[in-house]
Write a protein that holds these residues in place. Structure first.
Motif, PDB file in Angstrom:
ATOM      1  N   GLN A 122       0.867  -1.182   0.000  1.00 60.61           N
ATOM      2  CA  GLN A 122       0.000   0.000   0.000  1.00 60.61           C
ATOM      3  C   GLN A 122       0.904   1.233   0.000  1.00 60.61           C
ATOM      4  O   GLN A 122       1.581   1.510   0.986  1.00 60.61           O
ATOM      5  CB  GLN A 122      -0.920  -0.004   1.214  1.00 60.61           C
ATOM      6  CG  GLN A 122      -1.938  -1.125   1.186  1.00 60.61           C
ATOM      7  CD  GLN A 122      -2.842  -1.046  -0.038  1.00 60.61           C
ATOM      8  OE1 GLN A 122      -3.485  -0.025  -0.273  1.00 60.61           O
ATOM      9  NE2 GLN A 122      -2.882  -2.119  -0.819  1.00 60.61           N
TER      10      GLN A 122
ATOM     11  N   GLN B 292      -0.429   1.180  -8.136  1.00 62.45           N
ATOM     12  CA  GLN B 292      -1.163   0.629  -6.993  1.00 62.45           C
ATOM     13  C   GLN B 292      -2.072  -0.515  -7.416  1.00 62.45           C
ATOM     14  O   GLN B 292      -2.228  -1.502  -6.684  1.00 62.45           O
ATOM     15  CB  GLN B 292      -1.978   1.732  -6.319  1.00 62.45           C
ATOM     16  CG  GLN B 292      -2.677   1.289  -5.045  1.00 62.45           C
ATOM     17  CD  GLN B 292      -1.699   0.874  -3.968  1.00 62.45           C
ATOM     18  OE1 GLN B 292      -0.972   1.697  -3.433  1.00 62.45           O
ATOM     19  NE2 GLN B 292      -1.664  -0.410  -3.658  1.00 62.45           N
TER      20      GLN B 292
ATOM     21  N   ASN C 163      -2.086  -4.203  -5.773  1.00 58.03           N
ATOM     22  CA  ASN C 163      -3.271  -4.809  -5.167  1.00 58.03           C
ATOM     23  C   ASN C 163      -3.547  -6.186  -5.752  1.00 58.03           C
ATOM     24  O   ASN C 163      -3.912  -7.123  -5.031  1.00 58.03           O
ATOM     25  CB  ASN C 163      -4.487  -3.907  -5.367  1.00 58.03           C
ATOM     26  CG  ASN C 163      -4.391  -2.604  -4.589  1.00 58.03           C
ATOM     27  OD1 ASN C 163      -3.602  -2.481  -3.660  1.00 58.03           O
ATOM     28  ND2 ASN C 163      -5.175  -1.624  -4.980  1.00 58.03           N
TER      29      ASN C 163
ATOM     30  N   ARG D 143      -3.648  -9.721  -3.697  1.00 59.46           N
ATOM     31  CA  ARG D 143      -4.872 -10.511  -3.749  1.00 59.46           C
ATOM     32  C   ARG D 143      -4.578 -11.951  -4.178  1.00 59.46           C
ATOM     33  O   ARG D 143      -5.189 -12.899  -3.681  1.00 59.46           O
ATOM     34  CB  ARG D 143      -5.858  -9.849  -4.713  1.00 59.46           C
ATOM     35  CG  ARG D 143      -7.237 -10.463  -4.695  1.00 59.46           C
ATOM     36  CD  ARG D 143      -8.300  -9.527  -5.261  1.00 59.46           C
ATOM     37  NE  ARG D 143      -7.899  -8.879  -6.486  1.00 59.46           N
ATOM     38  CZ  ARG D 143      -7.657  -7.572  -6.597  1.00 59.46           C
ATOM     39  NH1 ARG D 143      -7.774  -6.783  -5.558  1.00 59.46           N
ATOM     40  NH2 ARG D 143      -7.307  -7.046  -7.757  1.00 59.46           N
TER      41      ARG D 143
END
Length: 761
Positions: A97, A115, A119, A123
């Motif tokens: 992050q 970003q 992510n 995931r």
């Protein structure tokens, strides 16, 4: 839809941010999901990567040394968002992050893909560990890759033992970086002082550890084809550059240090490579070349012509006509025009097609000039779109408008490169874009080269807007006042963050933090609080009626606010660790990766309309309804149904703070998120049977937004609750506080279904 909001800084707020900008960015990201960019501060000793003015790179290294393995190590003062290397290293956290410091600067300059890709990785693969490094795409950064590396995180005031424990972890992070460089056969990598900023690794020891790790990695190797040519140690602040230079001189045999002239001489063989300025923007590779447009070997060559379609007028048109032959003039003359570009064959040119554009003369009043700028920008965009739609892989532009159309060189560079940047953000196709400048036109080449050095984050919107620095100010300039620029996933997220900031900046000698994650503080956190008290600040913890809190007091308002912000950062870290542990446990039991979706429902849907009746006779109106789906939590809920031998559940509600909404969606309900105003029926997780009752149980002051979570709750066998219960009595699955209050003691007995966001009437 993303929301943006600017919070101006002045007076006390300016000083608070200067002292704690990294912690501030971390807290805003953790509490509200907002990325904060701090603009307009210009301290050489700030470590927040939020400069005033243009990013820069010094023209020479402070130090350079050739390792025995043939790898050159050099120290530079520069901004990694524009540094030219095959890869730049980001000092990342375990969850990738990119909210503060260098990470946010690279994320902002690289655009949203940075970003988004991070992510996606988390995931699919889960969190990184300290010492890990991964290779990712560069977004709009002028490099081939970003290497996200996780250094060790130290306490705010680390002890010698803290540093000793962190040293091997930082070395592991450097080794992981160099492994990735070797695996990808990269020629160069730029590494910052990882862990020295947000992660509190003392700068002198950090520099020593990084330099030692680089030396140790290569000292046992001779020349090897997989080694990079250069390791750049790059930092934008003078303290880091000074410490890196000192460490290199002490560790890398200072008597062999190279001067700048030696470095330049050693690199002379690479001049041909470096003489072509280039910029990678997503899938678009932009190159600036000196040459004749008619000699280019790209798939497409772009030409500008007048309404009369006469190719014999204009330098570019004439050159293309002479090379291609009269057939191109004949085809252009009889072609039907259905848009701003006419496509012809190439004939004797080396390309596949020629794209003929029709731009306007820049003259007349301000409106006519603006119209000419817009037409030029649209022409470049249309050529790029046509190129990819026709499956072309490369396109060459001249410097459109610098001849008979009356544009200045810097103006053309600005407009054309902005258009390319805008296109790059909206294409998934690979395209090589060449801007070809006639060799004697030195001023135009320099204008494009200067703009390519300083690309900004992006172009927003379909119309022509600045993506590159515009030194001529031909379309106006924006003053750079100190401010925090917030970007959040929704309007309410940025508004909540703004309100929190105003409360922090407006504190008058006292900051009160109410958060039940204080109950998770251990020895390390209490030591951090103790260190804060040594700075003239008094800190007191309290627990009453089920609420835990911390009061921060002092004589100086700014010191109190800074200390309060540091405590908030500690709480955010505790919460993040709690969520991470819960996710692992949920994944283990459900055998599914923890992921969720929050889908905003349209007001015309039946689900939305059904919930409007919940607010009848309340002084609230429905602002938004979001449907929550989390397959892992659904699996656990069904398992709990079987365990309790219950096939039905009860629809109930919690009134919750904005900062815990994401947590509930991810890992479900926990007592820390929503302690009631009075825990008279036990220390469990409270739910109310109606929205009205939820407002009574939590008695939250109505500010701008009020949040309710609608859940399916398995109450099972229930009995009357009482003060102090930490588990339900024997044979019971829950306790109650009347017909409209239920208390459960396992979060798996409740499943979040909807988030209802309301506003006061």
């Amino acid at each position: 839809m993303n929301s943006k909001l600017d919070v101006p800084l002045h007076g006390h707020s300016l000083n608070i941010v200067r002292q704690s900008r990294e912690a501030l960015c971390e807290v805003l990201q953790s509490k509200f999901g907002c990325v904060a960019f701090i603009e307009g501060l210009d301290s050489d000793h700030d470590f927040g990567y939020a400069h005033k003015g243009k990013p820069t790179v010094e023209d020479w290294p402070r130090f350079a040394f050739m390792l025995r393995a043939g790898v050159q190590v050099s120290v530079w003062k520069g901004d990694l968002t524009i540094f030219k290397a095959d890869a730049v290293v980001n000092a990342a956290n375990t969850q990738l992050q990119h909210a503060g410091g260098l990470a946010s600067a690279l994320c902002k300059a690289g655009g949203p893909d940075v970003q988004r890709e991070s992510n996606d990785y988390i995931r699919k693969h889960g969190d990184l560990k300290t010492g890990d490094a991964i290779v990712a795409g560069p977004g709009h950064l002028p490099c081939k890759h970003i290497i996200h590396a996780v250094g060790p995180r130290l306490p705010l005031y680390p002890t010698n033992s803290d540093i000793s424990r962190a040293e091997p972890l930082l070395k592991e992070a450097i080794r992981s970086i160099l492994d990735k460089v070797r695996e990808r056969r990269l020629q160069s990598v730029a590494i910052p002082a990882i862990s020295s900023g947000l992660f509190h690794y003392p700068l002198p020891q950090c520099a020593d550890t990084i330099v030692s790790a680089v030396k140790e990695y290569y000292e046992n190797y001779g020349p090897y084809k997989d080694h990079p040519k250069e390791i750049f140690l790059v930092n934008h602040d003078e303290p880091s550059v000074t410490e890196m230079t000192r460490a290199c001189k002490q560790i890398l045999a200072p008597h062999n240090a190279m001067t700048y002239s030696q470095v330049a001489a050693s690199n002379s063989k690479d001049d041909a490579k470096t003489s072509t300025p280039s910029l990678q923007m997503g899938k678009v590779d932009l190159k600036l070349l000196k040459g004749n447009i008619e000699e280019q070997w790209t798939d497409v060559i772009v030409n500008t012509t007048g309404e009369d379609r006469n190719l014999s007028s204009g330098n570019v048109s004439s050159a293309l006509l002479n090379k291609a032959g009269y057939e191109i003039q004949k085809e252009l003359h009889y072609a039907n025009q259905t848009g701003p570009v006419i496509i012809t064959k190439a004939y004797r040119l080396h390309c596949k097609n020629v794209f003929h554009t029709f731009c306007a003369w820049k003259g007349g009043d301000a409106m006519q000039q603006a119209n000419a700028q817009q037409i030029l920008s649209n022409s470049v965009l249309e050529c790029l779109r046509l190129a990819v739609s026709n499956n072309h892989k490369s396109i060459a532009f001249p410097a459109i408008g610098t001849g008979n159309l009356g544009f200045r060189a810097k103006e053309v560079a600005y407009i054309m490169l902005s258009a390319v940047s805008h296109f790059a953000q909206n294409t998934s196709k690979t395209l090589e874009v060449h801007v070809v400048i006639y060799p004697p036109d030195i001023n135009t080449f320099q204008a494009f080269e200067e703009q390519m050095r300083y690309p900004k984050e992006k172009v927003s919107g379909p119309s022509f807007e600045p993506a590159f620095n515009n030194k001529d100010d031909f379309s106006g300039s924006k003053a750079s006042f100190p401010q925090i620029s917030l970007t959040g996933s929704s309007e309410e997220a940025t508004r909540e963050a703004e309100r929190w900031l105003q409360g922090l900046f407006g504190s008058s000698g006292t900051v009160v933090l109410c958060n039940n994650f204080i109950l998770h503080f251990g020895e390390q956190e209490h030591q951090q609080l103790s260190r804060l008290t040594k700075r003239g600040v008094r800190i007191q913890e309290y627990f009453q009626k089920g609420f835990a809190g911390i009061t921060v007091k002092g004589e100086l308002n700014e010191e109190v606010a800074v200390a309060g912000l540091q405590v908030e950062a500690i709480l955010c870290k505790i919460q993040e660790e709690f969520v991470r542990d819960e996710e692992q446990e949920i994944s283990r039991i459900s055998t599914k990766n923890v992921s969720f979706q929050r889908e905003t429902l349209h007001s015309s849907t039946q689900e939305y309309r059904d919930r409007t009746s919940l607010l009848s006779k309340l002084n609230l109106w429905m602002y938004k309804v979001e449907k929550v789906e989390n397959p892992a939590l659904e699996t656990l809920f069904e398992l709990k149904k079987k365990q309790l031998n219950r096939s039905t559940s009860r629809t109930m509600f919690q009134c919750i703070s904005a900062q815990f909404l994401e947590m509930v969606c991810r890992i479900g309900f926990h007592a820390q998120c929503a302690p009631p105003q009075d825990s008279a029926f036990g220390e469990g997780i409270y739910f109310a049977g109606t929205v009205k009752k939820a407002m009574e149980v939590w008695m939250k002051p109505i500010e701008e937004y009020v949040y309710f979570v609608e859940a399916e709750v398995l109450t099972g066998n229930s009995t009357r609750g009482e003060q102090g219960l930490i588990l339900p009595p024997a044979e019971a699955n829950s306790v109650s506080g009347g017909p409209d209050i239920a208390v459960i003691f396992s979060g798996h007995q409740a499943l979040p279904k909807y988030i209802i966001t309301c506003k006061a009437r």
